[in-house]
Design a protein around this motif. Structure first.
Motif, PDB file in Angstrom:
ATOM      1  N   GLY A 189      -1.669   9.510   1.928  1.00 59.28           N
ATOM      2  CA  GLY A 189      -2.841   9.360   3.011  1.00 59.28           C
ATOM      3  C   GLY A 189      -3.649   8.153   2.642  1.00 59.28           C
ATOM      4  N   LEU A 190      -3.434   7.280   1.796  1.00 59.89           N
ATOM      5  CA  LEU A 190      -4.289   5.959   1.442  1.00 59.89           C
ATOM      6  C   LEU A 190      -4.080   5.011   2.645  1.00 59.89           C
ATOM      7  CD1 LEU A 190      -4.115   4.863  -2.129  1.00 59.89           C
ATOM      8  CD2 LEU A 190      -6.086   5.719  -0.847  1.00 59.89           C
ATOM      9  N   THR A 191      -5.340   4.593   3.222  1.00 62.48           N
ATOM     10  CA  THR A 191      -5.404   3.571   4.198  1.00 62.48           C
ATOM     11  C   THR A 191      -6.590   2.362   3.840  1.00 62.48           C
ATOM     12  OG1 THR A 191      -7.188   4.736   5.311  1.00 62.48           O
ATOM     13  CG2 THR A 191      -4.829   5.339   6.108  1.00 62.48           C
ATOM     14  N   LEU A 192      -6.421   1.516   4.511  1.00 61.83           N
ATOM     15  CA  LEU A 192      -7.355   0.237   4.222  1.00 61.83           C
ATOM     16  C   LEU A 192      -8.189   0.166   5.291  1.00 61.83           C
ATOM     17  CD1 LEU A 192      -4.537  -2.770   3.483  1.00 61.83           C
ATOM     18  CD2 LEU A 192      -6.245  -1.486   1.803  1.00 61.83           C
ATOM     19  N   HIS A 193      -9.568   0.016   4.777  1.00 64.24           N
ATOM     20  CA  HIS A 193     -10.614  -0.168   5.864  1.00 64.24           C
ATOM     21  C   HIS A 193     -10.457  -1.689   6.564  1.00 64.24           C
ATOM     22  CE1 HIS A 193     -14.901  -0.878   7.207  1.00 64.24           C
ATOM     23  NE2 HIS A 193     -14.941   0.642   6.888  1.00 64.24           N
ATOM     24  N   SER A 194     -10.752  -1.424   7.837  1.00 69.89           N
ATOM     25  CA  SER A 194     -10.601  -2.694   8.659  1.00 69.89           C
ATOM     26  C   SER A 194     -11.329  -3.966   7.807  1.00 69.89           C
ATOM     27  CB  SER A 194     -11.219  -2.779   9.963  1.00 69.89           C
ATOM     28  OG  SER A 194     -12.399  -2.328  10.018  1.00 69.89           O
ATOM     29  N   LYS A 195     -12.471  -3.622   7.045  1.00 69.23           N
ATOM     30  CA  LYS A 195     -12.940  -4.773   6.589  1.00 69.23           C
ATOM     31  C   LYS A 195     -12.483  -5.233   5.188  1.00 69.23           C
ATOM     32  CE  LYS A 195     -17.885  -4.255   8.228  1.00 69.23           C
ATOM     33  NZ  LYS A 195     -19.088  -4.035   8.149  1.00 69.23           N
ATOM     34  N   THR A 196     -11.573  -4.312   4.552  1.00 71.17           N
ATOM     35  CA  THR A 196     -10.641  -4.688   3.691  1.00 71.17           C
ATOM     36  C   THR A 196      -9.535  -5.516   3.907  1.00 71.17           C
ATOM     37  OG1 THR A 196     -11.091  -2.751   2.622  1.00 71.17           O
ATOM     38  CG2 THR A 196      -9.232  -3.655   1.735  1.00 71.17           C
ATOM     39  N   GLU A 211     -11.163   5.475  -5.027  1.00 70.88           N
ATOM     40  CA  GLU A 211     -11.869   7.071  -5.230  1.00 70.88           C
ATOM     41  C   GLU A 211     -11.404   7.695  -3.683  1.00 70.88           C
ATOM     42  OE1 GLU A 211     -15.904   6.304  -6.487  1.00 70.88           O
ATOM     43  OE2 GLU A 211     -15.221   5.322  -8.334  1.00 70.88           O
ATOM     44  N   LYS A 212     -11.245   7.309  -2.765  1.00 69.63           N
ATOM     45  CA  LYS A 212     -11.294   8.053  -1.627  1.00 69.63           C
ATOM     46  C   LYS A 212      -9.986   7.581  -0.947  1.00 69.63           C
ATOM     47  CE  LYS A 212     -16.318   8.762  -1.301  1.00 69.63           C
ATOM     48  NZ  LYS A 212     -17.288   8.554  -0.290  1.00 69.63           N
ATOM     49  N   ASP A 213      -9.873   8.131   0.190  1.00 69.65           N
ATOM     50  CA  ASP A 213      -8.500   7.935   0.966  1.00 69.65           C
ATOM     51  C   ASP A 213      -8.537   6.616   1.795  1.00 69.65           C
ATOM     52  OD1 ASP A 213      -7.408  10.131   0.033  1.00 69.65           O
ATOM     53  OD2 ASP A 213      -7.870  11.339   2.108  1.00 69.65           O
ATOM     54  N   VAL A 214      -9.684   6.000   1.897  1.00 67.46           N
ATOM     55  CA  VAL A 214      -9.862   4.847   2.674  1.00 67.46           C
ATOM     56  C   VAL A 214     -10.334   3.724   1.472  1.00 67.46           C
ATOM     57  CG1 VAL A 214     -11.008   3.377   4.479  1.00 67.46           C
ATOM     58  CG2 VAL A 214     -10.427   5.720   4.746  1.00 67.46           C
ATOM     59  N   LEU A 260       0.915  -0.947  -0.131  1.00 64.11           N
ATOM     60  CA  LEU A 260      -0.042  -0.055  -0.031  1.00 64.11           C
ATOM     61  C   LEU A 260       1.024   1.165  -0.033  1.00 64.11           C
ATOM     62  CD1 LEU A 260      -2.769   1.415   0.355  1.00 64.11           C
ATOM     63  CD2 LEU A 260      -2.472   1.224   2.728  1.00 64.11           C
ATOM     64  N   LYS A 261       1.960   1.273   1.013  1.00 63.71           N
ATOM     65  CA  LYS A 261       2.797   2.411   0.984  1.00 63.71           C
ATOM     66  C   LYS A 261       3.512   2.834  -0.330  1.00 63.71           C
ATOM     67  CE  LYS A 261       3.059   2.556   6.191  1.00 63.71           C
ATOM     68  NZ  LYS A 261       4.160   2.693   7.133  1.00 63.71           N
ATOM     69  N   LYS A 262       4.159   1.436  -1.002  1.00 56.12           N
ATOM     70  CA  LYS A 262       4.939   1.350  -1.834  1.00 56.12           C
ATOM     71  C   LYS A 262       4.238   1.896  -3.176  1.00 56.12           C
ATOM     72  CE  LYS A 262       7.283  -1.676  -5.141  1.00 56.12           C
ATOM     73  NZ  LYS A 262       7.639  -2.872  -5.736  1.00 56.12           N
ATOM     74  N   TYR A 263       3.166   1.545  -3.484  1.00 55.74           N
ATOM     75  CA  TYR A 263       2.099   2.168  -4.684  1.00 55.74           C
ATOM     76  C   TYR A 263       1.489   3.399  -4.479  1.00 55.74           C
ATOM     77  CZ  TYR A 263       3.311  -2.220  -6.565  1.00 55.74           C
ATOM     78  OH  TYR A 263       3.996  -3.480  -7.041  1.00 55.74           O
ATOM     79  N   ALA A 264       1.322   3.605  -3.044  1.00 55.95           N
ATOM     80  CA  ALA A 264       0.591   5.078  -2.919  1.00 55.95           C
ATOM     81  C   ALA A 264       1.526   6.006  -3.011  1.00 55.95           C
ATOM     82  CB  ALA A 264       0.169   5.214  -1.562  1.00 55.95           C
ATOM     83  N   SER A 265       2.813   5.785  -2.841  1.00 53.64           N
ATOM     84  CA  SER A 265       4.029   6.882  -3.073  1.00 53.64           C
ATOM     85  C   SER A 265       4.201   6.697  -4.703  1.00 53.64           C
ATOM     86  CB  SER A 265       5.334   6.240  -2.505  1.00 53.64           C
ATOM     87  OG  SER A 265       6.255   7.157  -2.753  1.00 53.64           O
ATOM     88  N   LEU A 266       4.224   5.730  -5.357  1.00 50.39           N
ATOM     89  CA  LEU A 266       4.448   5.633  -6.843  1.00 50.39           C
ATOM     90  C   LEU A 266       3.397   6.241  -7.623  1.00 50.39           C
ATOM     91  CD1 LEU A 266       5.910   4.419  -9.242  1.00 50.39           C
ATOM     92  CD2 LEU A 266       4.824   2.431  -8.981  1.00 50.39           C
TER      93      LEU A 266
END
Length: 444
Positions: free
Chosen positions: A342-349, A377-380, A331-337
């Protein structure tokens, strides 16, 4: 208060809380992690002045070797970063060993507050005298994400024992489990790490090119030999040679490989001169070599030659405890790329990821996270935005709508081309403008 940032690594939450409360009064910033895999993202993103590292992390593993392992990995990434080891009274011998392995100091549990603060201050002062101003961040390539499951802890324990030897290693594992990554990590921790690791995919070498690729050739040795060329064995002398998918070799080529390994010398095609080689061999396969030996499809003498130490990487479905660490890393790798801070994973994800079977193992998880980052589409990132392999397969009794087939084909192509829309359009056989139109129509 000193303007220093301290990173504390301990799986005991009480220890983390106690140290944080103690040190936040003396130092500007305190970071705490209970999982040592999280050390490296922090070291990439922040300037850490000192690490306090526990010697043991896993239940049932109290040898202290884990602490030595993580100490070495920290210094692979940040050679000058001071590390103070936290250890129980009975591990003093190991603590002394950690000093020989580069630790700045060690502290016994339970610690004396004043003595601990003085040790940290003295270590920071000594480090500042040694380091130039404005230290740069570590290398661009992150250290390997290992995982923290019991199965991977066993592998870590074995790797710490064998990495610094020259023993040949055979790595087993399904496709996508990270065999090449583990080979590179073993090389990083070896005494040969100052040299580049040389990687050869044995499944991609034809019979006719085998000797030239591995042993080299002289000018004029064959029709297209317009100049002399050294092979991988010669190039890797003094370093590590990684032979991936070694089970793909024919029996005839296995014999030639065995001779080179036994004699520790090679002869270039078109030459009679014997050239000594000094390599550390790591081989990998996704097939059962024991069975292949029984079926006479793999030479028994070669099998024993390459199999001094055997490491089997379990599939991701057998170590679900590691999925969260890998997911966060990708997540951090591709959010940076893809410039999605600020992208995060929902707990249900995360629940959805942990409950998936992962037939493609870590590689499948990597592509899944990349695709999720691209399409979020959003930050989560919500569960509906994460599409796994099983989501893209259709049952035989239900024919999908053509629009859905097209949508999923586009998603797959985007993932396989790492978000490159020009390459995606070429793979799909359409123009870039047509692809843009389809992305708009599908609300991508």
């Amino acid at each position: 208060m000193q303007t220093s940032t301290i990173l504390i690594v301990d799986d005991n939450k009480s220890v983390l809380t106690s140290l944080e409360l103690l040190l936040e009064r003396e130092f500007e910033k305190i970071e705490t992690v209970s999982d040592p895999n999280q050390i490296f993202p922090i070291l990439e993103e922040q300037v850490i002045d000192l690490v306090i590292l526990d010697m043991n992390f896993s239940v049932g593993f109290n040898t202290g070797n884990e602490g030595l392992f993580w100490l070495q990995r920290i210094h692979e990434m940040k050679p000058e970063l001071p590390v103070i080891m936290l250890t129980a009274y009975g591990d003093i011998d190991l603590a002394v060993k950690s000093l020989k392995n580069g630790a700045a100091d060690f502290v016994l549990k339970p610690w004396n507050n004043d003595n601990l603060i003085k040790k940290i201050q003295a270590t920071l002062q000594e480090t500042r005298h040694r380091l130039p101003a404005n230290p740069t961040k570590g290398p661009s390539e992150p250290a390997m994400i290992i995982g923290h499951s019991p199965a991977m802890m066993k592998i870590i324990k074995l790797v710490t024992k064998v990495a610094k030897t020259d023993a040949n290693i055979l790595i087993y594992g399904e496709n996508g489990t990270g065999k090449e990554i583990l080979a590179r990590e073993i090389h990083r921790l070896s005494l040969r790490s100052r040299h580049e690791l040389f990687h050869v995919d044995m499944g991609a070498i034809s019979e006719s090119l085998f000797e030239s690729e591995l042993f080299g050739h002289e000018k004029g040795a064959f029709t297209d030999a317009h100049e002399s060329r050294i092979g991988k064995f010669e190039a890797a002398s003094g370093s590590t040679l990684f032979l991936d998918e070694i089970s793909n070799l024919s029996v005839g080529l296995q014999a030639k490989l065995l001779v080179a390994l036994q004699n520790r010398e090679i002869t270039r095609l078109g030459s009679n001169k014997k050239i000594p080689i000094d390599i550390r061999l790591i081989a990998a396969t996704n097939r059962n070599l024991h069975e292949m030996v029984k079926q006479t499809r793999f030479r028994e003498d070669l099998f024993y030659r390459i199999n001094t130490i055997q490491i089997e990487i379990p599939p991701l479905r057998h170590r679900k405890e590691d999925i969260a660490a890998f997911a966060e890393y990708f997540l951090k790798k591709y959010a940076s790329l893809y410039k999605r801070p600020g992208l995060t994973l929902h707990s249900k994800t995360l629940d959805k990821l942990e409950n998936h079977h992962w037939p493609g193992n870590i590689r499948e998880l990597q592509y899944t996270m990349e695709k999720a980052v691209i399409l979020a589409e959003k930050d989560v990132i919500r569960p509906s935005e994460v599409s796994m392999h099983s989501d893209n397969t259709f049952s035989s009794d239900k024919v999908p709508h053509l629009k859905e087939v097209e949508r999923k084909a586009i998603l797959t192509a985007i993932s396989q081309n790492a978000g490159n829309l020009t390459a995606t359009a070429e793979q799909l056989g359409i123009s870039r403008q047509t692809l843009y139109n389809k992305l708009t129509r599908f609300n991508f």
